[in-house]
Design a protein around this motif. Structure first.
Motif, PDB file in Angstrom:
ATOM      1  N   ASN A   1      -4.151  27.082 -29.646  1.00 29.30           N
ATOM      2  CA  ASN A   1      -2.807  26.898 -29.080  1.00 29.30           C
ATOM      3  C   ASN A   1      -1.744  27.734 -29.790  1.00 29.30           C
ATOM      4  O   ASN A   1      -0.649  27.256 -30.082  1.00 29.30           O
ATOM      5  CB  ASN A   1      -2.413  25.422 -29.110  1.00 29.30           C
ATOM      6  N   SER A   2      -2.056  28.991 -30.044  1.00 29.13           N
ATOM      7  CA  SER A   2      -1.111  29.868 -30.748  1.00 29.13           C
ATOM      8  C   SER A   2      -0.814  31.128 -29.944  1.00 29.13           C
ATOM      9  O   SER A   2      -1.562  31.507 -29.034  1.00 29.13           O
ATOM     10  CB  SER A   2      -1.669  30.259 -32.111  1.00 29.13           C
ATOM     11  N   LEU A   3       0.296  31.773 -30.301  1.00 27.60           N
ATOM     12  CA  LEU A   3       0.665  33.082 -29.776  1.00 27.60           C
ATOM     13  C   LEU A   3       0.361  34.131 -30.832  1.00 27.60           C
ATOM     14  O   LEU A   3       0.756  33.979 -31.994  1.00 27.60           O
ATOM     15  CB  LEU A   3       2.163  33.111 -29.432  1.00 27.60           C
ATOM     16  N   TYR A   4      -0.349  35.198 -30.435  1.00 27.73           N
ATOM     17  CA  TYR A   4      -0.744  36.265 -31.355  1.00 27.73           C
ATOM     18  C   TYR A   4      -0.235  37.613 -30.854  1.00 27.73           C
ATOM     19  O   TYR A   4       0.072  37.790 -29.673  1.00 27.73           O
ATOM     20  CB  TYR A   4      -2.263  36.334 -31.469  1.00 27.73           C
TER      21      TYR A   4
ATOM     22  N   GLY B   1      -4.336  34.386 -21.549  1.00 36.93           N
ATOM     23  CA  GLY B   1      -3.254  35.221 -21.035  1.00 36.93           C
ATOM     24  C   GLY B   1      -2.861  36.283 -22.041  1.00 36.93           C
ATOM     25  O   GLY B   1      -2.912  36.042 -23.252  1.00 36.93           O
ATOM     26  N   ALA B   2      -2.484  37.464 -21.554  1.00 46.63           N
ATOM     27  CA  ALA B   2      -2.083  38.567 -22.431  1.00 46.63           C
ATOM     28  C   ALA B   2      -0.957  39.349 -21.781  1.00 46.63           C
ATOM     29  O   ALA B   2      -0.759  39.292 -20.558  1.00 46.63           O
ATOM     30  CB  ALA B   2      -3.268  39.485 -22.716  1.00 46.63           C
ATOM     31  N   ALA B   3      -0.204  40.076 -22.591  1.00 42.16           N
ATOM     32  CA  ALA B   3       0.889  40.915 -22.108  1.00 42.16           C
ATOM     33  C   ALA B   3       1.084  42.072 -23.074  1.00 42.16           C
ATOM     34  O   ALA B   3       0.682  41.997 -24.236  1.00 42.16           O
ATOM     35  CB  ALA B   3       2.174  40.106 -21.972  1.00 42.16           C
TER      36      ALA B   3
ATOM     37  N   ILE C   1      -0.373  44.377 -27.941  1.00 45.77           N
ATOM     38  CA  ILE C   1      -0.883  43.296 -27.104  1.00 45.77           C
ATOM     39  C   ILE C   1      -0.444  41.950 -27.674  1.00 45.77           C
ATOM     40  O   ILE C   1      -0.655  41.666 -28.852  1.00 45.77           O
ATOM     41  CB  ILE C   1      -2.419  43.327 -27.023  1.00 45.77           C
ATOM     42  N   TRP C   2       0.150  41.119 -26.828  1.00 44.96           N
ATOM     43  CA  TRP C   2       0.459  39.731 -27.151  1.00 44.96           C
ATOM     44  C   TRP C   2      -0.486  38.861 -26.340  1.00 44.96           C
ATOM     45  O   TRP C   2      -0.738  39.139 -25.161  1.00 44.96           O
ATOM     46  CB  TRP C   2       1.903  39.395 -26.791  1.00 44.96           C
ATOM     47  N   PHE C   3      -1.014  37.790 -26.935  1.00 54.08           N
ATOM     48  CA  PHE C   3      -1.901  36.928 -26.160  1.00 54.08           C
ATOM     49  C   PHE C   3      -1.796  35.481 -26.644  1.00 54.08           C
ATOM     50  O   PHE C   3      -1.350  35.210 -27.764  1.00 54.08           O
ATOM     51  CB  PHE C   3      -3.355  37.418 -26.231  1.00 54.08           C
ATOM     52  N   ILE C   4      -2.177  34.566 -25.766  1.00 55.77           N
ATOM     53  CA  ILE C   4      -2.132  33.139 -26.083  1.00 55.77           C
ATOM     54  C   ILE C   4      -3.538  32.563 -26.086  1.00 55.77           C
ATOM     55  O   ILE C   4      -4.398  32.963 -25.310  1.00 55.77           O
ATOM     56  CB  ILE C   4      -1.244  32.354 -25.088  1.00 55.77           C
TER      57      ILE C   4
ATOM     58  N   VAL D   1       2.005  34.781 -34.374  1.00 57.85           N
ATOM     59  CA  VAL D   1       3.457  34.785 -34.255  1.00 57.85           C
ATOM     60  C   VAL D   1       4.024  33.377 -34.238  1.00 57.85           C
ATOM     61  O   VAL D   1       5.016  33.087 -34.900  1.00 57.85           O
ATOM     62  CB  VAL D   1       3.896  35.541 -32.987  1.00 57.85           C
ATOM     63  N   LYS D   2       3.362  32.485 -33.497  1.00 54.78           N
ATOM     64  CA  LYS D   2       3.943  31.157 -33.328  1.00 54.78           C
ATOM     65  C   LYS D   2       2.883  30.154 -32.901  1.00 54.78           C
ATOM     66  O   LYS D   2       1.906  30.512 -32.248  1.00 54.78           O
ATOM     67  CB  LYS D   2       5.053  31.207 -32.270  1.00 54.78           C
ATOM     68  N   GLN D   3       3.104  28.895 -33.275  1.00 55.07           N
ATOM     69  CA  GLN D   3       2.216  27.800 -32.892  1.00 55.07           C
ATOM     70  C   GLN D   3       2.857  27.028 -31.744  1.00 55.07           C
ATOM     71  O   GLN D   3       4.047  26.717 -31.773  1.00 55.07           O
ATOM     72  CB  GLN D   3       1.978  26.861 -34.069  1.00 55.07           C
ATOM     73  N   TYR D   4       2.052  26.715 -30.711  1.00 59.56           N
ATOM     74  CA  TYR D   4       2.524  25.918 -29.587  1.00 59.56           C
ATOM     75  C   TYR D   4       1.654  24.676 -29.442  1.00 59.56           C
ATOM     76  O   TYR D   4       0.644  24.517 -30.127  1.00 59.56           O
ATOM     77  CB  TYR D   4       2.495  26.742 -28.298  1.00 59.56           C
ATOM     78  N   SER D   5       2.051  23.794 -28.526  1.00 54.94           N
ATOM     79  CA  SER D   5       1.249  22.594 -28.286  1.00 54.94           C
ATOM     80  C   SER D   5       0.118  22.890 -27.307  1.00 54.94           C
ATOM     81  O   SER D   5      -0.995  22.417 -27.475  1.00 54.94           O
ATOM     82  CB  SER D   5       2.130  21.462 -27.755  1.00 54.94           C
ATOM     83  N   MET D   6       0.406  23.655 -26.246  1.00 56.19           N
ATOM     84  CA  MET D   6      -0.622  24.133 -25.328  1.00 56.19           C
ATOM     85  C   MET D   6      -0.051  25.271 -24.486  1.00 56.19           C
ATOM     86  O   MET D   6       0.464  25.052 -23.389  1.00 56.19           O
ATOM     87  CB  MET D   6      -1.138  23.025 -24.403  1.00 56.19           C
ATOM     88  N   PRO D   7      -0.104  26.506 -24.992  1.00 61.19           N
ATOM     89  CA  PRO D   7       0.437  27.628 -24.212  1.00 61.19           C
ATOM     90  C   PRO D   7      -0.402  27.861 -22.970  1.00 61.19           C
ATOM     91  O   PRO D   7      -1.628  27.926 -23.029  1.00 61.19           O
ATOM     92  CB  PRO D   7       0.348  28.806 -25.190  1.00 61.19           C
TER      93      PRO D   7
END
Length: 390
Positions: free
Chosen positions: A142-145, A121-123, A130-133, A159-165
């Motif tokens: 499993n990170s947000l970039y 996914g991206a936005a 561009i932000w993407f998971i 940017v941030k670490q998630y468990s499963m974006p």
């Protein structure tokens, strides 16, 4: 085709051989969105009937196919992001590639090859960054970039670490815009962050797998994209950067074998992705049959929060009217806790607080709307469900 649900596309060929249906366009759908420049057009990520096992894109107008493109990427549950201002379509591939395509003819404009795998996914934010998971089911971390320079794929910042974006969307409009939302499936939460990476708010939602901003700054949240399903779709009230705004919302759709997720929202109608295709429904959609949330099953230690196997946090119970918590064996005593309503969905500082409601055995009726969770009082094997009235 027209059904009781509204206007629909597709007949769900994923169980059949496509050669028997020469007029079929797709076998399955991963995403479907309105074209913001022409809401009579629908753009979808498809499992193409012409190229089984691989991802494709299609554009429909008045129920007819007007554009289609096939790709070499394996089929998966990827998301599309439409940049209406620049008339571009951002396509994630489940690999280390983000494609930028022409919104009008779906033609490829640019291909970004990145040093990160499993992009689903991206936005785009207000500065066209561009932000993407990256998702571990596709080999990611499993990170947000965020990419600060679109012409320099190496300008990536984690940017941030998630468990499963599982889903991402961006609200670019000022003054209430410049916010990113990310669905973290493993922790049952939606996070709202600023474009500087600051955490603005948290929402608890069972098995969350899809999030979309609406054009009037509400959020559509849905479950059902990954193995643990509740088939529940919620639309919130308007969200703002102030604690005192509180929150409200209503259940838009739910069922036993219902929608995969809500994909797009336009004024008074919504696209909902089903395994049989996607349907356009008018809002609101009233229902009276209760929905069920599987809270968790397993052996738990004393004071441990109930969660489903494979998840890194408790399962939240979303109550809008009333709800019955059902557990077995009935001999096990459980503790019910409620999230302080003041901080339930989004706030400038997410100071979340939980309070104990009661202890119970076997069954308990909740009559106050809110977000709840359950923990064991002693070491025990337990199975817990929540049956909620919408």
């Amino acid at each position: 085709m027209i059904s009781l649900l509204g206007k629909g596309f597709g007949i769900g060929l994923h169980k059949y051989h496509p050669s028997k249906y020469p007029n079929a366009i797709f076998l399955d759908v991963s995403d479907a969105q309105y074209n913001p420049l022409d809401p009579e057009e629908i753009i979808a990520g498809i499992h193409s009937a012409k190229n089984p096992g691989f991802y494709g894109l299609a554009k429909f107008r008045n129920g007819s196919l007007v554009a289609e493109t096939l790709t070499s990427y394996r089929w998966g549950g990827f998301e599309l992001y439409i940049d209406a201002e620049n008339e571009c379509l951002y396509v994630t591939t489940g690999e280390n590639i983000i494609e930028i395509r022409d919104l009008n003819n779906l033609g490829l404009l640019k291909k970004l090859e990145l040093p990160v795998k499993g992009i689903i996914g991206a936005a785009i934010d207000s500065e066209n960054r561009i932000w993407f998971i990256s998702n571990s089911l596709y080999g990611g971390d499993n990170s947000l970039y965020m990419i600060s320079d679109m012409n320099d794929p190496n300008s990536i910042r984690k940017v941030k670490q998630y468990s499963m974006p599982a889903s991402i969307d961006s609200l670019r409009i000022s003054p209430w815009g410049q916010k990113i939302i990310v669905a973290d499936y493993g922790r049952h939460i939606v996070e709202c962050i600023s474009e500087e990476g600051e955490l603005l708010g948290v929402l608890y939602f069972p098995y969350v797998s899809g999030v979309k901003w609406t054009i009037d700054e509400r959020v559509i949240i849905s479950s059902g994209k990954f193995p643990k399903h509740t088939f529940l779709i919620l639309i919130t009230g308007a969200l703002h950067n102030t604690m005192r705004s509180g929150w409200f919302g209503y259940v838009m759709d739910y069922g036993v074998q219902a929608s995969n997720r809500a994909d797009a929202f336009y004024i008074n109608r919504v696209l909902i992705q089903w395994y049989l295709g996607f349907f356009e429904l008018q809002l609101p959609l009233p229902k009276h049959v209760p929905y069920l949330i599987r809270v968790g099953s397993g052996r738990y230690r004393e004071e441990e929060l109930i969660n489903e196997l494979g998840f890194t946090s408790f399962t939240p119970i979303l109550v809008f009217n009333e709800c019955f918590i059902i557990s077995k064996p009935v001999s096990v005593e459980l503790i019910l806790e409620r999230l302080t309503p003041y901080y339930s969905i989004i706030a400038s500082k997410p100071m979340l607080s939980w309070e104990e409601v009661c202890t119970f055995n076997g069954k308990y009726k909740i009559e106050v709307p809110g977000i709840y969770r359950v923990r064991t009082k002693t070491n025990a094997s337990i199975e817990v469900y929540a049956v909620c009235k919408p």
